[in-house]
Design a protein around this motif. Structure first.
Motif, PDB file in Angstrom:
ATOM      1  N   MET A 215       0.871  -1.194   0.109  1.00 58.86           N
ATOM      2  CA  MET A 215       0.001  -0.016   0.051  1.00 58.86           C
ATOM      3  C   MET A 215       0.857   1.163  -0.164  1.00 58.86           C
ATOM      4  O   MET A 215       0.420   2.286  -0.288  1.00 58.86           O
ATOM      5  CB  MET A 215      -0.947   0.210   1.249  1.00 58.86           C
ATOM      6  N   THR A 216       2.089   1.069   0.248  1.00 58.94           N
ATOM      7  CA  THR A 216       3.024   2.335   0.170  1.00 58.94           C
ATOM      8  C   THR A 216       3.754   2.741  -1.301  1.00 58.94           C
ATOM      9  O   THR A 216       4.122   3.827  -1.453  1.00 58.94           O
ATOM     10  CB  THR A 216       4.479   2.004   1.175  1.00 58.94           C
ATOM     11  N   ALA A 217       3.429   1.632  -1.999  1.00 57.99           N
ATOM     12  CA  ALA A 217       3.566   1.866  -3.498  1.00 57.99           C
ATOM     13  C   ALA A 217       3.099   1.025  -4.455  1.00 57.99           C
ATOM     14  O   ALA A 217       3.612  -0.144  -4.622  1.00 57.99           O
ATOM     15  CB  ALA A 217       5.342   1.504  -3.501  1.00 57.99           C
ATOM     16  N   LEU A 218       1.959   1.552  -4.544  1.00 61.11           N
ATOM     17  CA  LEU A 218       0.966   0.755  -5.554  1.00 61.11           C
ATOM     18  C   LEU A 218       1.314   0.739  -6.931  1.00 61.11           C
ATOM     19  O   LEU A 218       1.564   1.849  -7.646  1.00 61.11           O
ATOM     20  CB  LEU A 218      -0.549   1.120  -5.231  1.00 61.11           C
ATOM     21  N   ASP A 219       1.282  -0.384  -7.516  1.00 65.38           N
ATOM     22  CA  ASP A 219       1.198  -0.461  -8.977  1.00 65.38           C
ATOM     23  C   ASP A 219       0.161  -0.067  -9.785  1.00 65.38           C
ATOM     24  O   ASP A 219      -0.405  -1.047 -10.638  1.00 65.38           O
ATOM     25  CB  ASP A 219       1.829  -1.817  -9.339  1.00 65.38           C
ATOM     26  N   LEU A 220      -0.295   1.023  -9.745  1.00 71.85           N
ATOM     27  CA  LEU A 220      -1.626   1.692 -10.269  1.00 71.85           C
ATOM     28  C   LEU A 220      -1.273   2.975 -10.656  1.00 71.85           C
ATOM     29  O   LEU A 220      -0.744   3.645 -10.040  1.00 71.85           O
ATOM     30  CB  LEU A 220      -2.730   1.209  -9.576  1.00 71.85           C
ATOM     31  N   PRO A 221      -2.068   3.186 -11.786  1.00 72.13           N
ATOM     32  CA  PRO A 221      -2.251   4.423 -12.381  1.00 72.13           C
ATOM     33  C   PRO A 221      -2.642   5.602 -11.652  1.00 72.13           C
ATOM     34  O   PRO A 221      -3.533   5.261 -10.662  1.00 72.13           O
ATOM     35  CB  PRO A 221      -2.662   4.572 -13.770  1.00 72.13           C
TER      36      PRO A 221
END
Length: 220
Positions: free
Chosen positions: A106-112
């Motif tokens: 949740m600290t670095a989500l692979d989402l745009p």
């Protein structure tokens, strides 16, 4: 995880990989049936997401064995789960083969940017140190679309930090952070969220600390 991954994330991943099977047995899916207040809040969250008119999916961050993800799916939300522990993700896929689960933090989500209509993060921020909390909330704000809904849950209490070296008979290295709901709400406001509801449930049988629930939405 890379060499640049913060130590607390590496420790959280390794610890939950270690205890995942025991955790899944200790907290089965039908255990949610007795959580009356929680189920009501899940329903309120789902209503708020639908009322926003979004067509974007919802992410259940820190999804564990997938039980809350499945509950949200049953409430009609297009939802997927994300967990830092690969073993937890394996169990979630086994428990709920019709749903999507991914390994991630949740600290670095692979989402745009602005691609989620809602986020649930139940007992996930309890492993995030204070110094990383503003950036974590900024990341949640980034991936939510304007008007996107957020439901946080966490244990609260007087202690600020607890370190566990053992759980379910396994050696782990896991830090827990207990926070005041007002302080967390203030941090959410600083990250660009508008608070909708703040609820504290007293500790029930088998629990040690009260549980806090914050409903908020992304401004804009």
């Amino acid at each position: 995880m890379t060499a640049e991954t913060p130590e607390f994330i590496r420790n959280t991943r390794t610890s939950y990989d270690t205890i995942a099977d025991d955790f899944d047995q200790r907290f089965p899916a039908d255990g949610l049936d007795g959580l009356v207040l929680e189920r009501a809040l899940f329903g309120a969250f789902a209503e708020l997401v639908r009322a926003s008119g979004t067509r974007a999916p919802v992410a259940d961050l820190g999804s564990g064995p997938g039980h809350v993800t499945a509950l949200l799916h049953g409430l009609g939300l297009p939802v997927f789960g994300v967990d830092v522990s690969p073993r937890m993700v394996e169990l979630a896929r086994r428990n709920h083969p019709g749903l999507r689960f991914h390994v991630g933090s949740m600290t670095a989500l692979d989402l745009p940017d602005a691609t989620l209509g809602g986020i649930t993060a139940l007992y996930s921020i309890i492993h995030v140190p204070d110094g990383h909390l503003p950036a974590t909330f900024a990341e949640l704000h980034r991936v939510l679309e304007p008007g996107g809904q957020l439901l946080l849950a966490f244990q609260t209490g007087a202690e600020e930090r607890l370190h566990l070296a053992e759980r379910f008979g396994h050696e782990i290295a896991l830090d827990y952070y207990w926070r005041d709901p007002d302080a967390v709400a203030e941090r959410l406001g600083e990250a660009g969220f508008r608070l909708y509801s703040r609820v504290v449930r007293e500790a029930q049988e088998g629990e040690v600390r009260p549980r806090a629930f914050l409903l908020a939405r992304k401004e804009g």
